[in-house]
Design an enzyme around this catalytic site. Sequence first.
Site, mmCIF file in Angstrom:
data_model
loop_
_atom_site.group_PDB
_atom_site.id
_atom_site.type_symbol
_atom_site.label_atom_id
_atom_site.label_comp_id
_atom_site.label_asym_id
_atom_site.label_seq_id
_atom_site.Cartn_x
_atom_site.Cartn_y
_atom_site.Cartn_z
ATOM 1 N N VAL A 466 -34.354 -25.230 6.007
ATOM 2 C CA VAL A 466 -33.990 -23.900 6.512
ATOM 3 C C VAL A 466 -33.639 -22.969 5.355
ATOM 4 O O VAL A 466 -34.064 -21.806 5.329
ATOM 5 C CB VAL A 466 -32.830 -24.003 7.512
ATOM 6 C CG1 VAL A 466 -32.361 -22.610 7.931
ATOM 7 C CG2 VAL A 466 -33.239 -24.794 8.744
ATOM 8 N N ALA A 494 -26.455 -22.419 -3.715
ATOM 9 C CA ALA A 494 -25.729 -23.673 -3.975
ATOM 10 C C ALA A 494 -26.290 -24.788 -3.105
ATOM 11 O O ALA A 494 -26.730 -24.562 -1.973
ATOM 12 C CB ALA A 494 -24.237 -23.493 -3.689
ATOM 13 N N THR A 545 -26.137 -25.655 5.812
ATOM 14 C CA THR A 545 -25.899 -27.090 5.701
ATOM 15 C C THR A 545 -25.407 -27.616 7.048
ATOM 16 O O THR A 545 -25.280 -26.878 8.017
ATOM 17 C CB THR A 545 -24.835 -27.385 4.637
ATOM 18 O OG1 THR A 545 -23.528 -27.020 5.150
ATOM 19 C CG2 THR A 545 -25.082 -26.602 3.354
ATOM 20 N N ALA A 601 -31.422 -21.536 17.856
ATOM 21 C CA ALA A 601 -32.172 -21.212 16.637
ATOM 22 C C ALA A 601 -32.488 -19.718 16.635
ATOM 23 O O ALA A 601 -31.580 -18.900 16.521
ATOM 24 C CB ALA A 601 -33.421 -22.064 16.514
ATOM 25 N N ASP A 668 -25.557 -33.252 18.959
ATOM 26 C CA ASP A 668 -25.991 -31.896 18.627
ATOM 27 C C ASP A 668 -26.055 -31.030 19.891
ATOM 28 O O ASP A 668 -25.624 -29.870 19.890
ATOM 29 C CB ASP A 668 -27.364 -31.952 17.943
ATOM 30 C CG ASP A 668 -27.824 -30.578 17.483
ATOM 31 O OD1 ASP A 668 -27.106 -29.958 16.685
ATOM 32 O OD2 ASP A 668 -28.883 -30.123 17.938
ATOM 33 N N LYS A 672 -23.764 -27.660 21.081
ATOM 34 C CA LYS A 672 -24.304 -26.400 21.596
ATOM 35 C C LYS A 672 -23.707 -26.065 22.959
ATOM 36 O O LYS A 672 -23.361 -24.910 23.235
ATOM 37 C CB LYS A 672 -25.827 -26.497 21.693
ATOM 38 C CG LYS A 672 -26.521 -26.614 20.347
ATOM 39 C CD LYS A 672 -28.023 -26.749 20.508
ATOM 40 C CE LYS A 672 -28.715 -26.837 19.151
ATOM 41 N NZ LYS A 672 -30.178 -26.963 19.283
#
Length: 805
Positions: A466, A494, A545, A601, A668, A672
């Site tokens: 991503v 980073a 991340t 998304a 996950d 959500k």
Amino acid sequence: MRVLKFGGSSLADFACLQQVAQLVKAQLKDEMLLVLSAPGGMTDSLVALASAAEQGLDYDTQWHALIERCQSLKAAVEAEYGSVQNWPDLNELQNKLAGVKLIQCCPDQVRAYVISFGERISVSLMQCLLSSHNAHYLEATDCIASTNGHIDAEADLVASKIRFQTALKANPATIYIMPGFTASNEQGQLTTLGRNGSDYSAAIAAACLEAEVCQIWTDVDGVYSADPRYIKKATKVDFLSYKEAMELSYFGAKVLHPKTILPCAKAGVPCEIKNTHNPDAQGSLISNDNVSSEPVKALSSLQNLAMLTVSGPGMKGKVGMASKVFNALAHDNVSIVLITQSSCEFSISFCVHESDLPLALEALQTAFELESQAGLIEPVQVQRNLAIVTLVGDNMRAHKGLAAKFFASLAQAQVNIVAIAQDSTESAISAVIDGELCNDAVKVCHENFFTHIPSIDVFLLGCGLVGQELIKQLERQQAWLEKRNIKLNLYGVANSRQLHLDSEGIAFDDWQQKLAASEQPFDLKLVEQFVRQNHLINPVLVDCTSSDALAAQYVDFLNAGFHVVAANKKANTSSYAYYQDLITATQKNNRKFLYETNVGAGLPVIDNLQSLFGAGDELLEFSGILSGSLSYMFGALQDGLSLSEATIKAKESGFTEPDPRDDLSGTDVARKLLIIAREAGMKLELSDIEVESVLPLGFAQGDNVDEFMAKLPSLDAAFNDRIQSAASEGKVLRYVGTIKQGHCKVGIEAVDEKHALAVIRDGENALAILSAYYQPRPFVIRGYGAGSAVTAAGVFADILKTLSR
């Protein structure tokens, strides 16, 4: 008659002197008076010499450097133009400095002589360069009459006009050359007109001679909308009124001396700012003849100020208290920069230069000693390290909302306003602020009032699929952003081990090499310091991340003045208390926390939910497929792939998290669903979500990703049985999240072909929201909800939302 003043930067060396001489010859038509400053930096050297002598210090090195520079300039001029006349007596200067060192005291009369010595150097050299035109050396002490001391004297325009007329009548010439900065008092003693007072000298001369124009020649093209040293996009102001110019010079515009404009304004002489090194540029014209419709002309700032507040019960309703305050300061020659008073008359606040602060405090303590003892006056409050930012424009009164826009701009720069002031003509609005934030404040105000190109300053954390795709999109969209007057810079990148920062902005084509070469790990304090040093006004930390540690720092990021854009769901699904802390931090710091990609998304899920609930809607029921990866996998299962094959295909296509267990475990999806529930106002923890995992409890626990993927085929047979069982009933398996009657659940459901979710596959998401406004038919959002390109696009959209407009 035309008066031309040349500053120190225009006279710094022999080449500059020649350039000025050529410019004068090219413009020579009628009578002309040149007013010259000392060669650049020479006055500073003379001030340092006087100070060293007064302290009894050894100044031989400084003296020899001065002599060498003077003699070098003289030799260069004489080599080409002949003997220099009227060369000032360096021995007399040396003797005066020696006398000062001997008694370790420098009387103002002597100090005035020493610090104005450079102007006499300039005039004698220029007279030689213009000898072919019979230039006449005009002594300023014969022309400008002054009052109020030797060092920061005021001109007497009436007496000066008589002196100028007498001097010019006695010495007819086409070119006159006069040293700036100097005058003489009633006793005939040399005085100086304040530091950088040569502009003032030129204005006095122009007023007394009723000149056609007074030109101030310097090293910039004119007056700018802000200080171009700090604001790269500052633009030149072509026309200003006398009042606008006075406001700007008073509040810190370095190109104008504060005293310059008034004599020109009184006499109606236009004043023009020109660039010696770019003489063909138009410059800035100051007069009342060119009326402009622009509401705001420029911004200026004045730093190194302190604010004193005199307050107490003895102030209220007591006639003469304000007068006593200001008379005390005037007695000790303390200049007041800005004044504000409370409406209840309990206090008076005013700004002075920090260098005058000890004198001001002593004057007030002496003046109010009796009132303090009687408890009528409280101890004087002092705030140090302040600055004043001022918005200037004669037409501001005709435009509504400018003050509101000014204060909103300061708020956008995270600046607290200490005090405000506005004159009755509404041509200037000033705000007293923290001095350390002055440049940030000016930058934001200039952006909002002049350039209209808002900036977004991005720091990307996470360079996986991503993150890499986001950088590609940032590069591709630069032309699109430019068309919309948006400046987006990538200042930091980073990963889990390294951090790369670049104050010029990170190039999109070599960021990976620069990051790989960095030895600096990510550190919020380091990034915060970088933002301060580079005066970035819209810093955005983008977290691509899945790090718990970074998510735990979001409140710190917000408190440090960053917007936070998160693809990472960990913060939003942490404890409810932390979730509330995030909301509080955004409100307290006027920063944004944006996380559209947390649920769908690139789908506008969060935006729609917040719009609905913000409009008073209420969630009744919810059901949906919330995982693009599971949507893809369960579609593949429907096509006949095994669980392990479907997982491998989804992972290789970029649909899953780096560890597919995060998807298959249902965690996950549970995260959500928790975010949706919290948006609906439900005070739930992640542990309150009922979760049915695709995987058996404890499967491959403790293994790394490769070990897990190797063991996954062992589940294929059992899972295939479940698929076949559903198929025998004409159903397909889907992984669904539901909210019913306050209960949240995620798990595998067998749905028939008529069910709305039966057709959701191949990475699509679908959300059905049954609410008070949307019933009996639900509000449905459907589309692709996985993949690096879609997710990066959602992150990009969130980044754009950080713009204040």
